[in-house]
Write a protein that holds these residues in place. Structure first.
Motif, PDB file in Angstrom:
ATOM      1  N   ARG A   1      47.817  69.928  60.509  1.00 16.42           N
ATOM      2  CA  ARG A   1      47.015  71.128  60.324  1.00 16.42           C
ATOM      3  C   ARG A   1      46.506  71.167  58.896  1.00 16.42           C
ATOM      4  O   ARG A   1      47.213  70.808  57.964  1.00 16.42           O
ATOM      5  N   GLU A   2      45.313  71.618  58.757  1.00  9.63           N
ATOM      6  CA  GLU A   2      44.766  71.811  57.424  1.00  9.63           C
ATOM      7  C   GLU A   2      45.408  73.053  56.825  1.00  9.63           C
ATOM      8  O   GLU A   2      45.486  74.089  57.472  1.00  9.63           O
ATOM      9  N   LEU A   3      45.869  72.917  55.622  1.00  5.77           N
ATOM     10  CA  LEU A   3      46.433  74.075  54.954  1.00  5.77           C
ATOM     11  C   LEU A   3      45.285  74.928  54.459  1.00  5.77           C
ATOM     12  O   LEU A   3      44.386  74.455  53.765  1.00  5.77           O
ATOM     13  N   GLU A   4      45.335  76.158  54.845  1.00  6.20           N
ATOM     14  CA  GLU A   4      44.272  77.046  54.423  1.00  6.20           C
ATOM     15  C   GLU A   4      44.535  77.506  53.000  1.00  6.20           C
ATOM     16  O   GLU A   4      45.663  77.767  52.602  1.00  6.20           O
ATOM     17  N   SER A   5      43.497  77.556  52.249  1.00  2.30           N
ATOM     18  CA  SER A   5      43.622  77.990  50.872  1.00  2.30           C
ATOM     19  C   SER A   5      43.851  79.491  50.864  1.00  2.30           C
ATOM     20  O   SER A   5      43.131  80.244  51.503  1.00  2.30           O
ATOM     21  N   ARG A   6      44.837  79.903  50.148  1.00  7.29           N
ATOM     22  CA  ARG A   6      45.156  81.324  50.116  1.00  7.29           C
ATOM     23  C   ARG A   6      44.318  82.054  49.081  1.00  7.29           C
ATOM     24  O   ARG A   6      44.536  83.203  48.804  1.00  7.29           O
ATOM     25  N   GLY A   7      43.412  81.319  48.489  1.00  9.33           N
ATOM     26  CA  GLY A   7      42.521  81.961  47.547  1.00  9.33           C
ATOM     27  C   GLY A   7      42.816  81.540  46.131  1.00  9.33           C
ATOM     28  O   GLY A   7      43.831  80.906  45.851  1.00  9.33           O
ATOM     29  N   PRO A   8      41.965  81.875  45.221  1.00  6.25           N
ATOM     30  CA  PRO A   8      42.239  81.514  43.831  1.00  6.25           C
ATOM     31  C   PRO A   8      43.378  82.364  43.280  1.00  6.25           C
ATOM     32  O   PRO A   8      43.527  83.525  43.624  1.00  6.25           O
ATOM     33  N   PHE A   9      44.162  81.715  42.431  1.00  3.58           N
ATOM     34  CA  PHE A   9      45.298  82.395  41.813  1.00  3.58           C
ATOM     35  C   PHE A   9      45.017  82.602  40.333  1.00  3.58           C
ATOM     36  O   PHE A   9      44.272  81.843  39.711  1.00  3.58           O
ATOM     37  N   GLN A  10      45.642  83.616  39.805  1.00  2.00           N
ATOM     38  CA  GLN A  10      45.462  83.972  38.416  1.00  2.00           C
ATOM     39  C   GLN A  10      46.841  84.236  37.821  1.00  2.00           C
ATOM     40  O   GLN A  10      47.742  84.710  38.507  1.00  2.00           O
ATOM     41  N   MET A  11      46.989  83.935  36.532  1.00  2.00           N
ATOM     42  CA  MET A  11      48.271  84.145  35.874  1.00  2.00           C
ATOM     43  C   MET A  11      48.059  85.129  34.721  1.00  2.00           C
ATOM     44  O   MET A  11      47.246  84.889  33.835  1.00  2.00           O
ATOM     45  N   GLN A  12      48.789  86.234  34.778  1.00  2.00           N
ATOM     46  CA  GLN A  12      48.723  87.233  33.714  1.00  2.00           C
ATOM     47  C   GLN A  12      49.980  87.103  32.874  1.00  2.00           C
ATOM     48  O   GLN A  12      51.096  87.177  33.382  1.00  2.00           O
TER      49      GLN A  12
ATOM     50  N   GLY B   1      43.492  81.218  34.142  1.00  2.00           N
ATOM     51  CA  GLY B   1      43.036  80.875  35.482  1.00  2.00           C
ATOM     52  C   GLY B   1      41.554  81.036  35.614  1.00  2.00           C
ATOM     53  O   GLY B   1      40.855  81.241  34.631  1.00  2.00           O
ATOM     54  N   PRO B   2      41.029  80.925  36.761  1.00  2.00           N
ATOM     55  CA  PRO B   2      41.619  80.860  38.105  1.00  2.00           C
ATOM     56  C   PRO B   2      42.130  79.463  38.442  1.00  2.00           C
ATOM     57  O   PRO B   2      41.641  78.470  37.948  1.00  2.00           O
ATOM     58  N   TYR B   3      43.149  79.435  39.310  1.00  2.00           N
ATOM     59  CA  TYR B   3      43.738  78.203  39.817  1.00  2.00           C
ATOM     60  C   TYR B   3      43.421  78.101  41.296  1.00  2.00           C
ATOM     61  O   TYR B   3      43.433  79.096  42.020  1.00  2.00           O
ATOM     62  N   ASP B   4      43.177  76.863  41.764  1.00  2.00           N
ATOM     63  CA  ASP B   4      42.878  76.666  43.191  1.00  2.00           C
ATOM     64  C   ASP B   4      44.129  76.810  44.052  1.00  2.00           C
ATOM     65  O   ASP B   4      44.055  77.258  45.188  1.00  2.00           O
ATOM     66  N   SER B   5      45.272  76.413  43.513  1.00  2.00           N
ATOM     67  CA  SER B   5      46.507  76.508  44.295  1.00  2.00           C
ATOM     68  C   SER B   5      47.608  77.138  43.446  1.00  2.00           C
ATOM     69  O   SER B   5      47.560  77.125  42.226  1.00  2.00           O
ATOM     70  N   ARG B   6      48.585  77.656  44.152  1.00 12.06           N
ATOM     71  CA  ARG B   6      49.721  78.283  43.461  1.00 12.06           C
ATOM     72  C   ARG B   6      50.542  77.230  42.719  1.00 12.06           C
ATOM     73  O   ARG B   6      51.139  77.514  41.688  1.00 12.06           O
TER      74      ARG B   6
ATOM     75  N   TRP C   1      49.488  85.896  40.499  1.00 15.34           N
ATOM     76  CA  TRP C   1      49.082  86.763  41.587  1.00 15.34           C
ATOM     77  C   TRP C   1      47.776  86.272  42.165  1.00 15.34           C
ATOM     78  O   TRP C   1      47.004  85.550  41.549  1.00 15.34           O
ATOM     79  N   ASN C   2      47.547  86.643  43.419  1.00 14.59           N
ATOM     80  CA  ASN C   2      46.350  86.258  44.154  1.00 14.59           C
ATOM     81  C   ASN C   2      45.177  87.047  43.635  1.00 14.59           C
ATOM     82  O   ASN C   2      45.234  88.261  43.478  1.00 14.59           O
ATOM     83  N   TRP C   3      44.057  86.388  43.420  1.00 13.31           N
ATOM     84  CA  TRP C   3      42.929  87.005  42.757  1.00 13.31           C
ATOM     85  C   TRP C   3      41.848  87.481  43.725  1.00 13.31           C
ATOM     86  O   TRP C   3      40.686  87.434  43.468  1.00 13.31           O
ATOM     87  N   ASN C   4      42.203  87.898  44.876  1.00 12.79           N
ATOM     88  CA  ASN C   4      41.198  88.370  45.856  1.00 12.79           C
ATOM     89  C   ASN C   4      40.989  89.864  45.743  1.00 12.79           C
ATOM     90  O   ASN C   4      41.746  90.637  45.359  1.00 12.79           O
TER      91      ASN C   4
END
Length: 176
Positions: free
Chosen positions: A94-105, A147-152, A173-176
């Motif tokens: 299965r393709e892993l779905e990207s959970r979105g860009p991540f950001q680090m504060q 960030g943003p980072y593509d993966s955690r 944290w997730n940047w969505n």
């Protein structure tokens, strides 16, 4: 009135000289007792060396017959080895779905000067960060963000490197 000599009365009286301590006599008794004990110990070792060893009676040797090995089987008792050699296993990838860009504060401050100081500390660790100004119900805050980072996983790797440099307050944290 007679004259008094105050200089002579103020001088301390000479103390009598101590006699030099008498030299202790040479410890002939201790030396002779030590030499006697050493001679006695040497004689004891010599007598032990001169004794003949005591021979013990030898135990009779009994030859024991070894059990013969069992016969080698002509066929393999387990069939799954042959079955697995030629079998193909289908696996779903299965393709892993990207959970979105991540950001680090890494910090949040009321004053911009404190945020700049934290940003400089992060820059000395080798990372580029930015300061974001946010206004909310409780006033103005200056956030130091990476960030943003593509993966955690990428964000976790950078956070671990920051921790090694003494910056322990970063949150992902997730940047969505």
């Amino acid at each position: 009135m007679p004259r008094r000599d105050y200089v002579k009365t103020a001088r301390p009286k000479a103390k009598p000289r101590k006699k030099a301590p008498a030299k202790a006599p040479f410890p002939w008794l201790l030396l002779s007792v030590t030499a006697g004990l050493m001679l006695l110990f040497g004689w004891f070792l010599w007598t032990i060396n001169q004794q003949e060893p005591v021979s013990t009676p030898a135990a009779p040797v009994v030859e024991v017959e070894k059990d013969p090995l069992p016969e080698r089987p002509t066929e393999e008792p387990f069939q799954y080895i042959r079955e697995l050699e030629n079998r193909e296993v289908a696996v779903e990838v299965r393709e892993l779905e990207s959970r979105g860009p991540f950001q680090m504060q890494c910090a949040s401050f009321r004053s911009e000067e404190q945020a700049d100081a934290m940003r400089a500390q992060i820059a000395f660790a080798g990372f580029s960060s930015s300061i974001r100004r946010t206004e909310g119900s409780n006033g103005v805050w200056y956030r130091v963000v990476l960030g943003p980072y593509d993966s955690r996983r990428q964000a976790e790797a950078d956070r671990n490197r920051l921790r090694r440099n003494g910056i322990n307050s970063c949150q992902i944290w997730n940047w969505n």
